[in-house]
Scaffold this motif. Structure first.
Motif, PDB file in Angstrom:
ATOM      1  N   GLY A  46       0.787  -1.228   0.000  1.00 30.18           N
ATOM      2  CA  GLY A  46       0.000   0.000   0.000  1.00 30.18           C
ATOM      3  C   GLY A  46       0.820   1.280   0.000  1.00 30.18           C
ATOM      4  O   GLY A  46       2.045   1.283   0.006  1.00 30.18           O
ATOM      5  N   GLU A  47       0.071   2.381   0.002  1.00 30.83           N
ATOM      6  CA  GLU A  47       0.650   3.730  -0.031  1.00 30.83           C
ATOM      7  C   GLU A  47       0.544   4.295   1.376  1.00 30.83           C
ATOM      8  O   GLU A  47      -0.545   4.443   1.904  1.00 30.83           O
ATOM      9  N   MET A  48       1.695   4.582   1.965  1.00 33.31           N
ATOM     10  CA  MET A  48       1.685   5.074   3.345  1.00 33.31           C
ATOM     11  C   MET A  48       1.630   6.604   3.350  1.00 33.31           C
ATOM     12  O   MET A  48       2.273   7.262   2.533  1.00 33.31           O
ATOM     13  N   PHE A 174       7.686  16.093  -8.046  1.00 33.02           N
ATOM     14  CA  PHE A 174       6.652  15.997  -6.998  1.00 33.02           C
ATOM     15  C   PHE A 174       6.238  14.542  -6.783  1.00 33.02           C
ATOM     16  O   PHE A 174       6.104  13.774  -7.723  1.00 33.02           O
ATOM     17  N   HIS A 175       6.029  14.186  -5.532  1.00 31.56           N
ATOM     18  CA  HIS A 175       5.504  12.869  -5.162  1.00 31.56           C
ATOM     19  C   HIS A 175       4.660  13.077  -3.923  1.00 31.56           C
ATOM     20  O   HIS A 175       5.181  13.465  -2.882  1.00 31.56           O
ATOM     21  N   TRP A 176       3.332  12.848  -4.064  1.00 35.71           N
ATOM     22  CA  TRP A 176       2.478  13.104  -2.917  1.00 35.71           C
ATOM     23  C   TRP A 176       1.360  12.093  -2.788  1.00 35.71           C
ATOM     24  O   TRP A 176       0.925  11.476  -3.759  1.00 35.71           O
ATOM     25  N   HIS A 177       0.936  11.897  -1.539  1.00 31.42           N
ATOM     26  CA  HIS A 177      -0.122  10.959  -1.188  1.00 31.42           C
ATOM     27  C   HIS A 177      -1.270  11.720  -0.523  1.00 31.42           C
ATOM     28  O   HIS A 177      -1.077  12.829  -0.015  1.00 31.42           O
ATOM     29  N   PHE A 178      -2.450  11.075  -0.520  1.00 30.64           N
ATOM     30  CA  PHE A 178      -3.649  11.731   0.033  1.00 30.64           C
ATOM     31  C   PHE A 178      -4.319  10.834   1.067  1.00 30.64           C
ATOM     32  O   PHE A 178      -4.321   9.611   0.938  1.00 30.64           O
ATOM     33  N   GLY A 187      -4.444   7.398  -1.066  1.00 28.65           N
ATOM     34  CA  GLY A 187      -3.538   6.715  -1.993  1.00 28.65           C
ATOM     35  C   GLY A 187      -2.479   7.627  -2.566  1.00 28.65           C
ATOM     36  O   GLY A 187      -2.337   8.793  -2.163  1.00 28.65           O
ATOM     37  N   HIS A 188      -1.734   7.063  -3.522  1.00 25.58           N
ATOM     38  CA  HIS A 188      -0.709   7.799  -4.276  1.00 25.58           C
ATOM     39  C   HIS A 188      -1.452   8.667  -5.289  1.00 25.58           C
ATOM     40  O   HIS A 188      -2.281   8.169  -6.059  1.00 25.58           O
ATOM     41  N   ILE A 189      -1.172   9.953  -5.291  1.00 14.22           N
ATOM     42  CA  ILE A 189      -1.969  10.884  -6.098  1.00 14.22           C
ATOM     43  C   ILE A 189      -1.599  10.818  -7.574  1.00 14.22           C
ATOM     44  O   ILE A 189      -0.420  10.905  -7.945  1.00 14.22           O
ATOM     45  N   ALA A 235       6.950   3.604 -13.073  1.00 18.40           N
ATOM     46  CA  ALA A 235       6.250   3.096 -11.869  1.00 18.40           C
ATOM     47  C   ALA A 235       5.626   4.199 -11.035  1.00 18.40           C
ATOM     48  O   ALA A 235       4.610   3.986 -10.383  1.00 18.40           O
ATOM     49  N   GLU A 236       6.218   5.395 -11.033  1.00 19.38           N
ATOM     50  CA  GLU A 236       5.823   6.401 -10.036  1.00 19.38           C
ATOM     51  C   GLU A 236       5.052   7.595 -10.601  1.00 19.38           C
ATOM     52  O   GLU A 236       4.609   8.440  -9.846  1.00 19.38           O
ATOM     53  N   HIS A 237       4.926   7.707 -11.905  1.00 25.63           N
ATOM     54  CA  HIS A 237       4.221   8.906 -12.419  1.00 25.63           C
ATOM     55  C   HIS A 237       2.936   8.559 -13.148  1.00 25.63           C
ATOM     56  O   HIS A 237       2.585   7.402 -13.234  1.00 25.63           O
TER      57      HIS A 237
HETATM   58 ZN   LIG Z   1       3.635   7.167  -3.935  1.00 25.86          ZN
END
Ligand SMILES: [Zn+2]
Length: 237
Positions: A46-48, A174-178, A187-189, A235-237
């Motif tokens: 999961g996304e922490m 940028f890397h952000w979660h909500f 989750g991962h935005i 994987a991340e964008h």
């Molecule tokens: Zn993330």
């Protein structure tokens, strides 16, 4: 000591790219270095997101679970929240917001902690599924990812801007979660539109990069640096 100038990171994104998903630091120890942050849990579960000292994971099922101090994490970034600048925004998308603050605040070469509290007319997230051994690499693990949407949702965005120089150690950009206010959506935005929100910005002066030196898999792993940046972007964008 509550050091508000330092970004503390455990593990590197390059390790996740290589499939090193085993949790290597108890959350309780991570939280000694910050009360705000993002990451993932043991087995890429999961996304922490960490808000006001409490960590949650948003699982691939969409379920939000509060985490206990014994939960181990393979990769996480935290800092102690102490915003240097706050501003109100109305009716902007994530792309518009990124452009605004990146240009105005001359962020390109510094680490920045970001927190956004407010109401979002739309929030679009995803969350990775827990992985089983033998672990795949990150691009294979994230190829199928459940996505989630919510309208008129109130909650908190937590994340970072990292200089592109550090792509590999983390995500460049940028890397952000909500997480929402009722703590049952997040989750991962992927993208959002702000209805009305307060943005808190904190430029961080130091980076502490902590590594799991007692993890034998990590010590023996050969990281493929040639494909690293492309794998992260996939994987991340
Ligand atoms: Zn993330």
């Amino acid at each position: 000591m509550r050091d508000t100038t330092t970004l503390y990171q455990h593990g590197t994104l390059a390790m996740l790219v290589a499939g090193l998903f085993e949790g290597t630091l108890p959350l309780g120890e991570l939280l000694e270095h910050g009360d705000t942050g993002i990451g993932t849990a043991d087995c890429l579960d999961g996304e922490m997101v960490i808000v006001d000292g409490q960590a949650y994971k948003v699982q691939g099922s969409g379920t939000v679970v509060p985490l206990t101090p014994d939960t181990k994490v393979p990769f996480a970034s935290v800092h102690f929240m102490d915003a240097q600048e706050q501003r109100s925004v109305v009716g902007v998308t994530d792309e518009q917001l990124k452009q605004q603050i990146q240009t105005e605040m001359k962020m390109d070469n510094v680490f920045v902690g970001l927190r956004i509290d407010g109401t979002f007319s739309h929030m679009h997230t995803r969350a990775v599924n827990k992985q089983e051994r033998p672990f795949p690499n990150l691009t294979a693990a994230t190829r199928v990812q459940p996505e989630f949407n919510a309208d008129q949702v109130s909650g908190t965005v937590v994340g970072y801007f990292a200089p592109h120089l550090f792509q590999g150690a983390t995500v460049g950009g940028f890397h952000w979660h909500f997480i929402n206010t009722t703590r049952n959506f997040g989750g991962h935005i992927l993208d959002f539109t702000i209805d009305q929100a307060e943005i808190s910005v904190q430029v961080l002066e130091n980076l502490v990069q902590h590594l799991p030196i007692n993890n034998t898999e990590f010590r023996a792993k050969n990281l493929d640096l040639k494909t690293l940046s492309d794998d992260i972007n996939e994987a991340e964008h």
